[in-house]
Design a protein around this motif. Structure first.
Motif, mmCIF file in Angstrom:
data_model
loop_
_atom_site.group_PDB
_atom_site.id
_atom_site.type_symbol
_atom_site.label_atom_id
_atom_site.label_comp_id
_atom_site.label_asym_id
_atom_site.label_seq_id
_atom_site.Cartn_x
_atom_site.Cartn_y
_atom_site.Cartn_z
ATOM 1 N N ILE A 30 29.370 34.924 31.259
ATOM 2 C CA ILE A 30 30.479 34.356 32.038
ATOM 3 C C ILE A 30 30.314 32.843 32.180
ATOM 4 N N SER A 31 29.074 32.396 32.395
ATOM 5 C CA SER A 31 28.830 30.947 32.477
ATOM 6 C C SER A 31 29.207 30.256 31.179
ATOM 7 N N LEU A 32 28.822 30.905 30.056
ATOM 8 C CA LEU A 32 29.148 30.331 28.740
ATOM 9 C C LEU A 32 30.654 30.290 28.520
ATOM 10 N N ILE A 33 31.335 31.386 28.889
ATOM 11 C CA ILE A 33 32.795 31.436 28.725
ATOM 12 C C ILE A 33 33.472 30.376 29.588
ATOM 13 N N VAL A 38 37.204 29.095 28.332
ATOM 14 C CA VAL A 38 38.194 28.872 29.386
ATOM 15 C C VAL A 38 38.717 27.420 29.384
ATOM 16 N N PRO A 39 37.829 26.394 29.321
ATOM 17 C CA PRO A 39 38.355 25.016 29.238
ATOM 18 C C PRO A 39 39.247 24.796 28.008
ATOM 19 N N VAL A 130 33.798 40.210 25.085
ATOM 20 C CA VAL A 130 32.483 39.611 25.332
ATOM 21 C C VAL A 130 31.985 39.946 26.732
ATOM 22 N N VAL A 131 32.919 39.961 27.706
ATOM 23 C CA VAL A 131 32.536 40.286 29.075
ATOM 24 C C VAL A 131 32.100 41.754 29.188
#
Length: 399
Positions: A30-33, A38-39, A130-131
């Protein structure tokens, strides 16, 4: 795994490890996404709008809306104009819903062409997959652990059952031999007496031999009956308040003559107190008697037998000890298993391999514990420190 309780503990530990690993992996993903995909989505499709306005739940909802939008757009393009009206109506309604999710300075999501929508949909699907992947991997890994452990338990149970059947068949063969021998003797002696082939002087000798052999057969049959009865569905203990001190004293008195006849000595140390426990008096008496009989049968003349009872704050201990030879380490580990018995003991003492198994079964049916303690561990108990071995029944003190 030795017990299902150990299996439960093992699976709980593995479950905790899997959950921890999935949580760490999920946090990292989630941190990587949040720092990459997301950006990119926010910049490309929403004009760098604030992520907090949409959020991950909003993105998931948007993905569903886009999926419906893409499907309806494809249907609108391939259906005839006359049949496309309902699809066009649904598509317009969906576009309005999309408008409410995110409005940009440059327009709305509906301003994107079909390729851009499909591209955004693929990105959102990738994020979702991925999540979810760590959970899927964790579930599959844990399922494999459970399956492997269950398979190992089943294999161990099958091996144990085969070993049990092997010992049982050997025991039945031994008992059949032990019954056949006295039956042959009784039959031969009885025929000799009935045919008048025995002199008057020897008739008592023959009659005593018949009586002894008959008693031996009766003991074997009773032992088998007891073992089968304890395993039967309808068997229940008759629990009542019992003075354990008096019960042990009675067992000692009952066996005293047999101990003397075997050339052994008996030492007894039982408190004069009245200590009440919940027990089946008949069955527990037989346990103590069987342990004393076992000491008589498997030790030589001159052996000292001790019968002790200690009353501590939490535990009551009944100890049947002797100064005979210690039991070998390998044999001692299986001493309470049914049909387990040393070959020398069976051939010389006429054992059946069931006595101690019955003792343990009855003790555990009461909720008590029994174990074999030998030197040097026996020194932990001062009252029997000069004995070589003992069978000790441990009872929770009800006081």
């Amino acid at each position: 795994m030795n017990t299902y309780k150990e299996l439960q503990i093992f699976l709980i530990k593995k479950f905790a490890i899997v959950v921890l690993a999935v949580s760490v992996a999920e946090y990292g993903i989630i941190s990587l996404i949040n720092h990459t995909l997301v950006p990119f989505v926010m910049h490309t499709f929403f004009g760098d709008a604030d992520m907090d306005i949409i959020g991950l739940i909003g993105l998931a909802y948007l993905m569903l809306m886009l999926l419906g939008n893409v499907i309806l757009t494809i249907l609108q393009n391939i259906l005839p104009s006359s049949a496309a009206y309902p699809v066009t109506y649904l598509l317009n309604s969906l576009d309005k819903t999309l408008d409410t999710i995110m409005v940009q300075d440059n327009g709305t999501v509906e301003d994107m062409n079909i390729k851009e929508k499909i591209f955004l949909l693929m990105i959102l699907l990738t994020i979702l997959v991925v999540v979810v992947v760590p959970y899927l991997i964790g579930a599959v890994y844990y399922a494999k652990i459970v399956i492997n452990q269950v398979r190992q338990i089943e294999e161990a149970d099958r091996a144990k059952q085969k070993e049990y059947e092997k010992k049982r068949n050997l025991m039945l063969s031994d008992i059949a031999h032990d019954l056949r021998t006295p039956i042959t003797t009784v039959s031969g002696y009885a025929k000799a007496l009935s045919d008048g082939m025995v002199s008057e002087e020897r008739q008592d000798e023959y009659l005593n031999a018949i009586q002894n052999k008959s008693r031996r057969m009766n003991d074997l049959i009773n032992l088998l009956f007891d073992y089968v009865r304890l395993d039967s569905e309808g068997f229940r203990l008759s629990i009542e308040k019992v003075d354990i001190c008096e019960l042990v004293r009675e067992a000692a008195a009952f066996q005293f003559q047999d101990i003397e006849d075997a050339g052994m000595e008996l030492e007894v140390d039982i408190p004069e107190d009245i200590i009440k426990i919940n027990a089946d008096k008949l069955q527990l008496s037989r346990v103590i008697t069987n342990l004393i009989t076992n000491a008589i049968k498997h030790n030589s003349a001159g052996t000292r037998i001790g019968l002790f009872l200690t009353n501590e704050e939490e535990k009551i201990r009944v100890m049947v000890a002797d100064t005979g030879e210690m039991i070998g380490k390998e044999h001692s580990q299986h001493i309470f298993e049914p049909f387990v018995m040393g070959d020398e003991s069976r051939s010389t003492k006429g054992g059946s391999g069931l006595g101690l198994s019955i003792v343990k079964k009855v003790v555990e049916m009461h909720g008590f514990n029994i174990r074999l303690v030998q030197q040097p561990m026996i020194r932990k108990y001062p009252v029997v420190e000069n004995y070589s071995k003992m069978f000790m029944i441990v009872i929770d003190n009800p006081a």
